[in-house]
Design an enzyme around this catalytic site. Structure first.
Site, PDB file in Angstrom:
ATOM      1  N   ARG A 274       7.158   0.513  13.536  1.00  0.00           N
ATOM      2  CA  ARG A 274       7.756   0.023  12.285  1.00  0.00           C
ATOM      3  C   ARG A 274       8.874  -0.994  12.547  1.00  0.00           C
ATOM      4  O   ARG A 274       9.453  -1.550  11.620  1.00  0.00           O
ATOM      5  CB  ARG A 274       8.302   1.186  11.448  1.00  0.00           C
ATOM      6  CG  ARG A 274       7.237   2.120  10.936  1.00  0.00           C
ATOM      7  CD  ARG A 274       7.802   3.182  10.007  1.00  0.00           C
ATOM      8  NE  ARG A 274       6.942   4.345  10.003  1.00  0.00           N
ATOM      9  CZ  ARG A 274       5.866   4.501   9.238  1.00  0.00           C
ATOM     10  NH1 ARG A 274       5.519   3.562   8.382  1.00  0.00           N
ATOM     11  NH2 ARG A 274       5.130   5.597   9.296  1.00  0.00           N
TER      12      ARG A 274
ATOM     13  N   HIS B  20       3.973  -4.526   9.272  1.00  0.00           N
ATOM     14  CA  HIS B  20       3.913  -4.355  10.728  1.00  0.00           C
ATOM     15  C   HIS B  20       2.593  -4.833  11.329  1.00  0.00           C
ATOM     16  O   HIS B  20       2.443  -4.825  12.540  1.00  0.00           O
ATOM     17  CB  HIS B  20       4.123  -2.875  11.077  1.00  0.00           C
ATOM     18  CG  HIS B  20       5.174  -2.204  10.251  1.00  0.00           C
ATOM     19  ND1 HIS B  20       6.474  -2.649  10.220  1.00  0.00           N
ATOM     20  CD2 HIS B  20       5.122  -1.144   9.381  1.00  0.00           C
ATOM     21  CE1 HIS B  20       7.175  -1.882   9.388  1.00  0.00           C
ATOM     22  NE2 HIS B  20       6.377  -0.966   8.865  1.00  0.00           N
TER      23      HIS B  20
ATOM     24  N   PRO C 246       0.783  -1.230   0.000  1.00  0.00           N
ATOM     25  CA  PRO C 246       0.000   0.000   0.000  1.00  0.00           C
ATOM     26  C   PRO C 246       0.820   1.288   0.000  1.00  0.00           C
ATOM     27  O   PRO C 246       1.849   1.369   0.675  1.00  0.00           O
ATOM     28  CB  PRO C 246      -0.834  -0.097   1.289  1.00  0.00           C
ATOM     29  CG  PRO C 246      -0.178  -1.146   2.113  1.00  0.00           C
ATOM     30  CD  PRO C 246       0.471  -2.092   1.151  1.00  0.00           C
ATOM     31  N   ASN C 247       0.321   2.221  -0.765  1.00  0.00           N
ATOM     32  CA  ASN C 247       0.863   3.582  -0.891  1.00  0.00           C
ATOM     33  C   ASN C 247       2.156   3.661  -1.704  1.00  0.00           C
ATOM     34  O   ASN C 247       2.633   4.761  -1.993  1.00  0.00           O
ATOM     35  CB  ASN C 247       1.072   4.236   0.491  1.00  0.00           C
ATOM     36  CG  ASN C 247      -0.216   4.267   1.290  1.00  0.00           C
ATOM     37  OD1 ASN C 247      -1.228   4.771   0.802  1.00  0.00           O
ATOM     38  ND2 ASN C 247      -0.226   3.706   2.483  1.00  0.00           N
TER      39      ASN C 247
ATOM     40  N   ALA D  13       3.141  -0.835   5.037  1.00  0.00           N
ATOM     41  CA  ALA D  13       2.621  -0.849   6.413  1.00  0.00           C
ATOM     42  C   ALA D  13       2.079  -2.216   6.824  1.00  0.00           C
ATOM     43  O   ALA D  13       2.056  -2.546   8.020  1.00  0.00           O
ATOM     44  CB  ALA D  13       1.545   0.219   6.561  1.00  0.00           C
TER      45      ALA D  13
ATOM     46  N   GLU E 252      12.412  -9.637   2.237  1.00  0.00           N
ATOM     47  CA  GLU E 252      11.646  -8.480   2.719  1.00  0.00           C
ATOM     48  C   GLU E 252      12.463  -7.224   2.454  1.00  0.00           C
ATOM     49  O   GLU E 252      13.665  -7.203   2.701  1.00  0.00           O
ATOM     50  CB  GLU E 252      11.395  -8.625   4.229  1.00  0.00           C
ATOM     51  CG  GLU E 252      10.741  -7.384   4.828  1.00  0.00           C
ATOM     52  CD  GLU E 252      10.546  -7.465   6.344  1.00  0.00           C
ATOM     53  OE1 GLU E 252      10.629  -8.577   6.909  1.00  0.00           O
ATOM     54  OE2 GLU E 252      10.322  -6.407   6.941  1.00  0.00           O
TER      55      GLU E 252
ATOM     56  N   TYR F  41      11.160   8.795   0.857  1.00  0.00           N
ATOM     57  CA  TYR F  41      11.109   7.738  -0.170  1.00  0.00           C
ATOM     58  C   TYR F  41      11.708   8.144  -1.528  1.00  0.00           C
ATOM     59  O   TYR F  41      11.712   7.341  -2.450  1.00  0.00           O
ATOM     60  CB  TYR F  41       9.649   7.286  -0.355  1.00  0.00           C
ATOM     61  CG  TYR F  41       9.050   6.705   0.914  1.00  0.00           C
ATOM     62  CD1 TYR F  41       9.532   5.509   1.442  1.00  0.00           C
ATOM     63  CD2 TYR F  41       8.023   7.355   1.595  1.00  0.00           C
ATOM     64  CE1 TYR F  41       9.007   4.974   2.617  1.00  0.00           C
ATOM     65  CE2 TYR F  41       7.480   6.835   2.766  1.00  0.00           C
ATOM     66  CZ  TYR F  41       7.983   5.641   3.269  1.00  0.00           C
ATOM     67  OH  TYR F  41       7.463   5.114   4.423  1.00  0.00           O
TER      68      TYR F  41
ATOM     69  N   HIS G  17      12.554  -2.768   2.563  1.00  0.00           N
ATOM     70  CA  HIS G  17      12.011  -1.437   2.864  1.00  0.00           C
ATOM     71  C   HIS G  17      12.962  -0.386   2.327  1.00  0.00           C
ATOM     72  O   HIS G  17      14.181  -0.521   2.457  1.00  0.00           O
ATOM     73  CB  HIS G  17      11.815  -1.248   4.370  1.00  0.00           C
ATOM     74  CG  HIS G  17      10.908  -2.287   4.931  1.00  0.00           C
ATOM     75  ND1 HIS G  17       9.549  -2.229   4.776  1.00  0.00           N
ATOM     76  CD2 HIS G  17      11.178  -3.453   5.569  1.00  0.00           C
ATOM     77  CE1 HIS G  17       9.019  -3.307   5.324  1.00  0.00           C
ATOM     78  NE2 HIS G  17       9.987  -4.080   5.798  1.00  0.00           N
TER      79      HIS G  17
ATOM     80  N   ARG H 240       5.071  10.732  -2.849  1.00  0.00           N
ATOM     81  CA  ARG H 240       4.791  10.514  -1.424  1.00  0.00           C
ATOM     82  C   ARG H 240       6.032  10.799  -0.561  1.00  0.00           C
ATOM     83  O   ARG H 240       7.077  10.182  -0.771  1.00  0.00           O
ATOM     84  CB  ARG H 240       4.394   9.038  -1.260  1.00  0.00           C
ATOM     85  CG  ARG H 240       4.285   8.582   0.136  1.00  0.00           C
ATOM     86  CD  ARG H 240       4.254   7.061   0.215  1.00  0.00           C
ATOM     87  NE  ARG H 240       4.048   6.662   1.593  1.00  0.00           N
ATOM     88  CZ  ARG H 240       4.281   5.466   2.068  1.00  0.00           C
ATOM     89  NH1 ARG H 240       4.730   4.515   1.268  1.00  0.00           N
ATOM     90  NH2 ARG H 240       4.065   5.201   3.316  1.00  0.00           N
TER      91      ARG H 240
ATOM     92  N   ASN I 156       7.990  -5.682  -0.642  1.00  0.00           N
ATOM     93  CA  ASN I 156       7.865  -4.514   0.232  1.00  0.00           C
ATOM     94  C   ASN I 156       6.381  -4.410   0.567  1.00  0.00           C
ATOM     95  O   ASN I 156       5.596  -3.839  -0.194  1.00  0.00           O
ATOM     96  CB  ASN I 156       8.358  -3.243  -0.462  1.00  0.00           C
ATOM     97  CG  ASN I 156       8.354  -2.047   0.500  1.00  0.00           C
ATOM     98  OD1 ASN I 156       7.762  -2.116   1.589  1.00  0.00           O
ATOM     99  ND2 ASN I 156       8.997  -0.971   0.095  1.00  0.00           N
TER     100      ASN I 156
ATOM    101  N   ARG J  92      12.966   4.685  12.614  1.00  0.00           N
ATOM    102  CA  ARG J  92      11.682   5.396  12.595  1.00  0.00           C
ATOM    103  C   ARG J  92      10.830   4.993  13.800  1.00  0.00           C
ATOM    104  O   ARG J  92      11.357   4.463  14.776  1.00  0.00           O
ATOM    105  CB  ARG J  92      10.987   5.130  11.250  1.00  0.00           C
ATOM    106  CG  ARG J  92      11.843   5.601  10.059  1.00  0.00           C
ATOM    107  CD  ARG J  92      11.178   5.349   8.738  1.00  0.00           C
ATOM    108  NE  ARG J  92       9.959   6.134   8.585  1.00  0.00           N
ATOM    109  CZ  ARG J  92       9.063   5.931   7.608  1.00  0.00           C
ATOM    110  NH1 ARG J  92       9.287   4.989   6.712  1.00  0.00           N
ATOM    111  NH2 ARG J  92       7.973   6.675   7.534  1.00  0.00           N
TER     112      ARG J  92
HETATM  113  C1  DQA Z   1       8.181   1.067   3.960  1.00  0.00           C
HETATM  114  C2  DQA Z   1       8.257   1.284   5.472  1.00  0.00           C
HETATM  115  C3  DQA Z   1       6.907   1.076   6.115  1.00  0.00           C
HETATM  116  O1  DQA Z   1       6.992   1.271   7.518  1.00  0.00           O
HETATM  117  C4  DQA Z   1       5.898   2.069   5.565  1.00  0.00           C
HETATM  118  O2  DQA Z   1       4.624   1.838   6.111  1.00  0.00           O
HETATM  119  C5  DQA Z   1       5.852   2.069   4.077  1.00  0.00           C
HETATM  120  C6  DQA Z   1       7.107   1.919   3.316  1.00  0.00           C
HETATM  121  C7  DQA Z   1       9.510   1.388   3.254  1.00  0.00           C
HETATM  122  O3  DQA Z   1       9.661   0.970   2.114  1.00  0.00           O
HETATM  123  O4  DQA Z   1      10.363   2.079   3.823  1.00  0.00           O
HETATM  124  O5  DQA Z   1       4.810   2.303   3.473  1.00  0.00           O
HETATM  125  O6  DQA Z   1       7.895  -0.309   3.727  1.00  0.00           O
END
Ligand code: DQA
Length: 137
Positions: A108, A77, A9-10, A74, A95, A22, A97, A17, A71, A104
């Site tokens: 997280r 978590h 997501p996102n 969120a 995994e 990022y 990120h 964003r 990835n 952070r």
């Molecule tokens: C993320 C880190 C996560 O905590 C966050 O919710 C994201 C992006 C990262 O790529 O740094 O959406 O996975």
């Protein structure tokens, strides 16, 4: 070698964003460069904002790909179901990120994916995806 990057997501908003965290590159732009860099790898990409769709994709690729770079954003978590999906498939999962999740907020630092992942890469920006591809070669 058949690998897939699955973004949660996102992450469709990468480039727009929170660029201070990022970066300002869109994932599509980055992905094209990654494909050119690894011409011998069959590299696929999937993104969804929906937990169940991410699980469906893990089931779909989890028995016939050589590696998954995940990835889960969120959901990393929070999602017991994505953690279980990784336990249920055969393809190894890295995994990933973009940000340093341990620098952070405390929430997280928890991952439902890490216990069943082949490895975890975080904090190297988009370059982390390149490192993840290399980890499978
Ligand atoms: C993320 C880190 C996560 O905590 C966050 O919710 C994201 C992006 C990262 O790529 O740094 O959406 O996975």
């Amino acid at each position: 070698m058949k690998l897939i990057i699955i973004n949660g997501p996102n992450l469709n908003l990468l480039g727009k964003r929170e660029p201070e965290i990022y970066g300002s590159t869109t994932f599509e732009e980055f992905f094209r460069k990654l494909q050119l860099k690894f011409k011998n790898v069959e590299l696929a990409y999937y993104q969804s904002n929906i937990e169940g769709e991410l699980i469906d994709k893990l089931h779909e690729v989890g028995f016939n790909y050589d590696g998954i770079i995940l990835n889960a954003a969120a959901y990393t978590h929070t999602s017991v179901s994505i953690g279980d999906a990784i336990k249920s498939i055969e393809t190894p999962v890295v995994e990933l990120h973009i940000s340093n999740i341990h620098a952070r907020e405390e929430f997280r630092h928890q991952s439902f994916i890490a216990p069943n992942a082949k490895g975890v890469i975080f904090g190297f920006g988009l370059k982390g995806y390149e490192l993840a591809v290399q980890s499978f070669l």
